[in-house]
Every structure is written in structure tokens, then in C-alpha cells.
Design an enzyme around this catalytic site. Structure first.
Site, PDB file in Angstrom:
ATOM      1  N   ASN A   9       0.865  -1.175   0.000  1.00 18.84           N
ATOM      2  CA  ASN A   9       0.000   0.000   0.000  1.00 18.84           C
ATOM      3  C   ASN A   9       0.905   1.229   0.000  1.00 18.84           C
ATOM      4  O   ASN A   9       1.514   1.556   1.014  1.00 18.84           O
ATOM      5  CB  ASN A   9      -0.878  -0.038   1.265  1.00 18.84           C
ATOM      6  CG  ASN A   9      -1.666   1.239   1.466  1.00 18.84           C
ATOM      7  OD1 ASN A   9      -1.782   2.064   0.557  1.00 18.84           O
ATOM      8  ND2 ASN A   9      -2.219   1.410   2.661  1.00 18.84           N
ATOM      9  N   HIS A  95      -9.411   0.859   4.910  1.00 16.81           N
ATOM     10  CA  HIS A  95      -8.124   1.021   5.603  1.00 16.81           C
ATOM     11  C   HIS A  95      -8.322   1.871   6.855  1.00 16.81           C
ATOM     12  O   HIS A  95      -9.132   2.805   6.858  1.00 16.81           O
ATOM     13  CB  HIS A  95      -7.098   1.678   4.668  1.00 16.81           C
ATOM     14  CG  HIS A  95      -5.706   1.618   5.211  1.00 16.81           C
ATOM     15  ND1 HIS A  95      -5.237   2.518   6.132  1.00 16.81           N
ATOM     16  CD2 HIS A  95      -4.711   0.738   5.000  1.00 16.81           C
ATOM     17  CE1 HIS A  95      -3.992   2.197   6.451  1.00 16.81           C
ATOM     18  NE2 HIS A  95      -3.648   1.126   5.780  1.00 16.81           N
ATOM     19  N   GLY A 235       5.050   1.118   4.777  1.00 12.89           N
ATOM     20  CA  GLY A 235       6.414   1.661   4.684  1.00 12.89           C
ATOM     21  C   GLY A 235       7.395   0.813   3.876  1.00 12.89           C
ATOM     22  O   GLY A 235       8.069   1.321   2.963  1.00 12.89           O
TER      23      GLY A 235
HETATM   24  C1  PEP Z   1      -0.654  -0.157   5.989  1.00 16.94           C
HETATM   25  O1  PEP Z   1      -0.659   0.960   5.559  1.00 16.94           O
HETATM   26  O2  PEP Z   1      -1.601  -0.906   5.714  1.00 16.94           O
HETATM   27  C2  PEP Z   1       0.467  -0.604   6.834  1.00 16.94           C
HETATM   28  C3  PEP Z   1       0.394  -1.782   7.374  1.00 16.94           C
HETATM   29  O3  PEP Z   1       1.525   0.273   6.990  1.00 16.94           O
HETATM   30  P1  PEP Z   1       2.965  -0.065   7.662  1.00 16.94           P
HETATM   31  O4  PEP Z   1       3.448  -1.337   7.013  1.00 16.94           O
HETATM   32  O5  PEP Z   1       3.826   1.103   7.324  1.00 16.94           O
HETATM   33  O6  PEP Z   1       2.739  -0.251   9.111  1.00 16.94           O
END
Ligand code: PEP
Length: 252
Positions: A9, A95, A235
Site C-alpha cells: 500500500n 483502511h 512503509g
Molecule cells: C498499511 O498501511 O496498511 C500498513 C500496514 O503500513 P505499515 O506497514 O507502514 O505499518
């Protein structure tokens, strides 16, 4: 039995040129991957350009959101049909950033699920508790409401196209990951719910991804859990090396 899925994402990041650079690298360097579904979700403005760079590769495209109407006077929104038209096979729905920042409700999320399926998109439904809810022992209550209300009026046949992502809100973008066991416990609970809401086959076949600070250092342990079928990654999906390592996870 359940095909693993690693989904990136990209959130509100990358210009069209930057997005195409990353997608081109992924398409080339992951061309040999046959056993994992690989999904990337760039911003809307980059979708069709990115689609051209991943043609004939194992990398597939997702929208980060959609509006539950085909066309009409809804300024600023994008419909499932338009995502399909831009080259998407998947769409992320519900989300936690949208639930929290834009007040999306389970009812609205359910409308998006139904419209996405109608348009031929595979929805990735995100659920998960906040830190406050976890500390208040409300995890199961929150997951029950999000899953039950998010899947209203979906048939068992439609569930074959649905992916669920368990993303504890306290672990998203914070560097804090749920332990393998904490994640497994929530996934197993969700699978049990699917059995009650639909049937054993749906429970067995539905893929449940974990999301929340997944990175190369923790992916293997998470993927070794019985009910964790993949990851939804923020990330670490923005860096080619990291994302490729996640796709090439080594579950023991
Ligand atoms: C996300 O945006 O769905 C997510 C899990 O972000 P991160 O991996 O940065 O925690």
C-alpha cells in the site's frame, strides 16, 4: 492450500515517474515468482502508467479506495469500474487511515465491498483494533463488528474473491508489530467468524493478511503462522529491496 499474497500500500507517496520506476524494478526482478500473489497500490494518478509497466509480469494492481457508485455527481471520487478501467484487479477497502481520518463507517465500507465485487474487483477488506480498544479488551468485539458489518449481503460465492487484512491500528506505521502469536490469535478468530457467517469452505479458503510494520526482519516469523496468508505492507513497500524480500519470505 491458500496462495500467499504480499500487497504494498503506497499510500500518498510517489509521483507518476517515481511510481513507474519502482513498479518497473518489481516487474523485472520478481518476474520468476509464481507461488505468491504480488499486489501494489499506487495513488490514483499513477495507476494507468504503472499498469503499463507491469503488463505480463506477476505484479498486479490495486486501488487504495473506491466510491460505491458507478458514475455521477460525486466530485473527487473514483468508482470501482474506473479502477478496473485503469488496470486494477484489486481494491483496498476500509483502511484504518480512512476509518479514522475520514470517518468511514462499516456500513459505507460494506457498500464499497458490494460495488467493488459487482465491478469485478477483488476487495481487500481491512479490519483491526486501536490501542485503546486492545487495552480495553475489546479486540474481539471490534473485529466481530467490522467483519460482520463489512460483509453484510455478500454471498459465500463472492467470498472467493475477498481478501481480509487484519491490521491492528497501533502497529501501522509505528514500527511496533504484533507478535507472531498475537497476530495468529486474531487471524484464527477471524477465520472462525467466517465459518459462522458463511461456511467451512469460506473459512478455509479466505486469505487473511497481516498488516502493521511488516518488514524483512519480521516477515518470516509471521508467515510461518498457520492462519497468516500474507501481508499488507505500507512503509516497507516503498523500497524495492525490502518489498522484494517480503515477497521472497521464508516461512519455516
Ligand atoms: C498499511 O498501511 O496498511 C500498513 C500496514 O503500513 P505499515 O506497514 O507502514 O505499518
Amino acid at each position: 492450500m491458500r496462495r500467499p499474497m504480499i500487497a504494498g500500500n503506497w499510500k500518498l507517496n510517489k509521483t507518476i515517474a517515481e511510481a513507474c520506476d519502482l513498479s518497473t524494478t518489481l516487474a523485472q526482478q520478481l518476474a520468476d515468482v509464481t507461488a505468491v500473489d504480488i499486489i501494489i497500490a499506487p495513488v490514483f494518478t499513477a495507476l494507468s502508467s504503472v499498469a503499463a509497466t507491469i503488463k505480463n509480469s506477476p505484479v498486479k494492481l490495486a486501488g487504495q479506495n473506491c466510491y460505491p457508485v458507478e458514475t455521477g455527481a460525486f466530485t473527487g471520487e473514483v468508482s470501482p469500474l474506473m479502477l478496473k478501467d485503469a488496470g486494477c484487479d484489486y481494491v483496498i477497502i476500509g483502511h484504518s487511515e480512512r476509518r479514522q481520518l475520514l470517518d468511514e463507517t462499516d456500513g459505507f465500507i460494506n457498500q464499497k465491498m458490494l460495488k467493488a465485487l459487482e465491478a469485478g474487483l477483488k476487495p481487500i477488506l481491512c479490519v483491526g483494533e486501536t490501542l485503546q480498544e486492545r487495552e480495553g479488551n475489546q479486540i474481539l468485539e471490534v473485529l466481530t463488528a467490522q467483519i460482520k458489518d463489512g460483509l453484510v449481503n455478500l454471498s459465500a460465492d463472492q467470498m472467493a474473491e475477498v481478501v481480509i487484512a487484519y491490521e491492528p491500528v497501533w502497529a501501522i506505521g509505528t514500527g511496533k508489530t504484533a507478535s507472531d502469536e498475537q497476530a495468529q490469535e486474531a487471524h484464527s478468530f477471524i477465520r472462525g467468524m467466517l465459518q459462522g457467517l458463511f461456511n467451512q469452505q469460506v473459512a478455509t479458503q479466505t486469505r487473511i493478511l497481516y498488516g502493521g510494520s511488516v518488514k524483512p526482519a519480521n516477515v518470516d516469523g509471521l508467515m510461518a503462522m498457520d492462519d497468516i496468508d500474507g501481508a499488507l505492507v505500507g512503509g516497507a513497500s516503498l523500497k524495492a529491496e525490502d518489498f522484494m524480500r517480503l515477497v521472497r519470505f521464508q516461512a519455516q
